[in-house]
Scaffold this active site. Structure first.
Site, PDB file in Angstrom:
ATOM      1  N   SER A 154       0.810  -1.220   0.000  1.00 31.31           N
ATOM      2  CA  SER A 154       0.000   0.000   0.000  1.00 31.31           C
ATOM      3  C   SER A 154       0.843   1.269   0.000  1.00 31.31           C
ATOM      4  O   SER A 154       0.299   2.362  -0.098  1.00 31.31           O
ATOM      5  CB  SER A 154      -0.939   0.014   1.212  1.00 31.31           C
ATOM      6  OG  SER A 154      -0.208  -0.084   2.409  1.00 31.31           O
ATOM      7  N   SER A 355       0.873   6.941   1.545  1.00 27.46           N
ATOM      8  CA  SER A 355       0.389   5.587   1.273  1.00 27.46           C
ATOM      9  C   SER A 355      -0.569   5.609   0.086  1.00 27.46           C
ATOM     10  O   SER A 355      -0.936   6.666  -0.426  1.00 27.46           O
ATOM     11  CB  SER A 355      -0.314   5.027   2.515  1.00 27.46           C
ATOM     12  OG  SER A 355      -1.458   5.803   2.829  1.00 27.46           O
ATOM     13  N   TYR A 356      -1.005   4.416  -0.322  1.00 28.41           N
ATOM     14  CA  TYR A 356      -1.897   4.282  -1.476  1.00 28.41           C
ATOM     15  C   TYR A 356      -3.163   5.104  -1.233  1.00 28.41           C
ATOM     16  O   TYR A 356      -3.834   4.933  -0.210  1.00 28.41           O
ATOM     17  CB  TYR A 356      -2.247   2.814  -1.681  1.00 28.41           C
ATOM     18  CG  TYR A 356      -3.030   2.537  -2.935  1.00 28.41           C
ATOM     19  CD1 TYR A 356      -2.509   2.852  -4.181  1.00 28.41           C
ATOM     20  CD2 TYR A 356      -4.290   1.958  -2.881  1.00 28.41           C
ATOM     21  CE1 TYR A 356      -3.224   2.604  -5.342  1.00 28.41           C
ATOM     22  CE2 TYR A 356      -5.017   1.698  -4.036  1.00 28.41           C
ATOM     23  CZ  TYR A 356      -4.472   2.026  -5.263  1.00 28.41           C
ATOM     24  OH  TYR A 356      -5.181   1.778  -6.406  1.00 28.41           O
ATOM     25  N   PRO A 357      -3.506   6.017  -2.157  1.00 29.09           N
ATOM     26  CA  PRO A 357      -4.582   6.978  -1.873  1.00 29.09           C
ATOM     27  C   PRO A 357      -5.983   6.533  -2.255  1.00 29.09           C
ATOM     28  O   PRO A 357      -6.906   7.332  -2.194  1.00 29.09           O
ATOM     29  CB  PRO A 357      -4.161   8.196  -2.713  1.00 29.09           C
ATOM     30  CG  PRO A 357      -3.493   7.593  -3.909  1.00 29.09           C
ATOM     31  CD  PRO A 357      -2.794   6.348  -3.408  1.00 29.09           C
TER      32      PRO A 357
END
Length: 656
Positions: A154, A355-357
């Site tokens: 992530s 982090s992964y949005p």
């Protein structure tokens, strides 16, 4: 042993190869200028015997590797009856760039023993991973199920990426089928209704400046005529929300109301306190006048204290950040539209800053080391010549020892009610110094993410609320006040307003109070304001229109299609429908389809069906068949009522 790793974007491939290769990867051309191949050695894959050192090539795609469309020769615009498209065969298609990327994957797969997918860990990423696998099999038929792994990650923090490489999972084929279902339904419904609407309205709109110019870009579009009126299963409900607000404003009829208000002098500070009528306001002037005169005749200018309360109160820190909240709050606080904020967040993720949005999760796992992330926000940025972010000292204060006077210490974030089981809430990974290679918009979005995260890890704000209630004859009036005692998270989160109010008069229970002013006042109801993007995002999320990751795209599309335009009024930007947008919504309402295209119910049901596929409770075949049959029925009814669309357009144009 040779391992081929494929990411969704070149920036991710480059970052992961640097981590897994220990900074010793070499790059070479792939045949497509925006994708590189990175070669390095890595030991730690679980499928490598005894953790042996493996030769690794890391490359990427650039989003989807393939698409689907109808044959242009047999089912192009004007070459078939439109209704044939509900059953027409679909072909896999690639543009020239996709062909170059596919050739690279096939070439690199020839000597590979294993394939590891490093696409984004969401539903769409699973489908892109499947596309990659299909292309790799064309280059090496030995790459079957057992040779395909999927990295789960992530963000791009070093230890996290190493763990992802050492603990891979498998592709989720249920998610692959769900995306395939959505793609096919959107194509069949989109092209059939786009061609019908365009052929119906073309002559009306030919000379109108309100038409979109992107027909050649839209699948099923007529390359020889840019006057395309496109239909999308998510865009129409999104448009419907904007038109509904527009009509509520246009049809609003103001009403006059009346109310009573008392003003009492505060002898402690020389100010005044206003007491509001507990009845609020009434729309009958005579009734309010009767209450007012009764109070004057009965009690004169004296009221009595009948209730006095003082109690602790709390302003809660925000929940951990989801994609929808990011887009909604960036629109509200930073004046960025949903596409701008999500694009900036994507770039920050690709550069390793956040982090992964794309996540629905608003709960951090308790095993996650959040203190180390707070520490990174408190650190000096070594690359920025000792520069600190504006919130670095606040982050440092959260980590002070327990015996210090500061009450605002690190506290594990609140837990929301959503967990997509794929990604944690959006949070910063490393600090961003003044010299970081980011755009001004990316820097603003990063600051919001960082401050939101620190607010989540802080204490709630604490205060004391006071309520004073007066009886004036038979009527009751009240005033409230607030004293903020501990600001805590408010010091790092400037968008949350919670301020100490004017001090209330110090009065005792049953005390008689002189009224400085007693007035009967009038007011008028006001129409709602036009739709803001923040409101539209919330409505779409609440009603299941699109996903957290696609909401921005749908809002952008209704503006590109010229169904909606944005208007700036002061500091606020509002969304207003165009003549075409209003006429499309009212036109379909006049036709009277069983499921209104402009309402969220049909698309919401489709999203629920896709979720059932992901859970294994429905099949792609059944869902496609059921939904396509509905659209076929709606298409025939719309086709039979084409004149209604034309009549409504004329009516709307005349009224606007």
């Amino acid at each position: 042993m040779k391992v081929l790793c494929v990411a969704e974007k070149n920036s991710i491939a480059k970052a992961v190869s640097q981590i897994l290769g220990g900074g010793r990867s070499t790059s070479r051309d792939s045949g497509y200028m925006y994708v590189k191949n990175y070669d390095f050695m890595f030991s730690g894959f679980p499928f490598a015997r005894n953790g042996a050192n493996c030769e690794v090539t890391m490359t990427s795609v650039a989003g989807h590797l393939t698409g689907i469309d109808f044959s242009h020769d047999s089912h192009g615009w004007g070459k078939c009856a439109i209704q044939e498209l509900f059953d027409a065969p679909l072909n896999e298609i690639m543009n020239n760039n996709q062909k170059k990327i596919a050739s690279n994957i096939k070439r690199e797969a020839r000597n590979a023993d294993y394939l590891m997918i490093w696409t984004d860990c969401d539903r769409e990423g699973e489908y892109i991973g499947w596309e990659i696998w299909q292309e790799a099999k064309r280059g090496n038929r030995l790459i079957q199920n057992d040779q395909v792994y999927r990295a789960v990650f992530s963000h791009l923090e070093r230890q996290h990426i190493l763990n992802a490489a050492r603990n891979p999972s498998r592709l989720d084929m249920k998610s692959v089928h769900a995306v395939g279902t959505r793609i096919e339904i959107d194509l069949r419904a989109g092209v059939t209704f786009t061609r019908l609407l365009t052929e119906t309205l073309r002559n009306k709109l030919r000379n109108q400046a309100t038409m979109t110019k992107d027909g050649a870009k839209h699948r099923g579009g007529n390359k020889n005529d840019s006057q395309v009126v496109s239909y999308g299963t998510c865009q129409f409900p999104t448009l419907g929300f904007v038109v509904d607000r527009f009509e509520r404003i246009r049809n609003f009829v103001p009403e006059e109301f009346w109310y009573i208000q008392l003003v009492v002098e505060n002898k402690d500070n020389g100010g005044t306190t206003t007491f509001q009528w507990d009845r609020g306001h009434l729309f009958d002037r005579l009734s309010v006048l009767t209450f007012y005169e009764t109070c004057i005749e009965t009690a004169g200018n004296v009221a009595q204290v009948v209730d006095l309360k003082s109690k602790p109160t709390t302003k809660y820190r925000p929940l951990p950040l989801t994609t929808v909240e990011l887009q909604k709050n960036c629109a509200r606080y930073l004046r960025l539209n949903a596409k701008q904020s999500l694009d900036a967040a994507e770039k920050l993720y690709q550069k390793g800053f956040i982090s992964y949005p794309r996540t629905e999760t608003d709960t951090f796992p308790h095993a996650m080391d959040l203190k180390s992330l707070v520490e990174k926000q408190a650190q000096l940025d070594q690359l920025a010549a000792g520069g600190r972010t504006a919130w670095a000292s606040y982050a440092a204060s959260l980590l002070q020892p327990e015996n210090t006077s500061n009450n605002n210490k690190f506290k594990f974030p609140r837990s929301g009610s959503h967990d997509d089981k794929a990604h944690p809430p959006i949070h910063p990974i490393v600090s961003l110094g003044p010299e970081a290679n980011v755009s001004p918009v990316e820097r603003r979005v990063y600051e919001y993410v960082a401050r939101h995260f620190l607010a989540c890890c802080s204490e709630d704000a604490k205060g004391q609320s006071m309520t004073l209630v007066l009886d004036w004859a038979v009527e009751r009036f009240s005033a409230s006040g607030l004293v903020v005692l501990e600001r805590n998270f408010l010091d790092v989160y400037p968008w949350a307003r919670w301020e100490t109010t004017k001090q209330l008069p110090r009065l005792e229970m049953n005390a008689l109070v002189d009224i400085a002013k007693a007035e009967m006042k009038a007011g008028t109801t006001a129409p709602p304001k036009p739709m803001t993007e923040s409101e539209l995002i919330l409505l779409m999320d609440t009603n299941g229109i699109g996903t957290d990751a696609t909401i921005a795209e749908h809002i952008d599309k209704i503006q590109v299609r010229n169904y909606v335009r944005s208007e700036k009024v002061g500091k606020e930007t509002y969304l207003q429908p165009t003549t075409l947008g209003v006429s499309l919504v009212h036109g379909f309402e006049a036709i009277g389809l069983e499921d209104s295209f402009a309402k969220p119910f049909q698309r919401r049901e489709m999203e629920q069906d896709l979720k059932k596929i992901c859970e294994g409770h429905a099949s792609k075949t059944d869902v496609v068949k059921d939904i396509v049959e509905k659209y076929r029925k709606y298409w025939h009814k719309t086709n039979a009522c084409k004149n209604t669309l034309l009549q409504v357009y004329d009516r709307v144009k005349a009224s606007m």
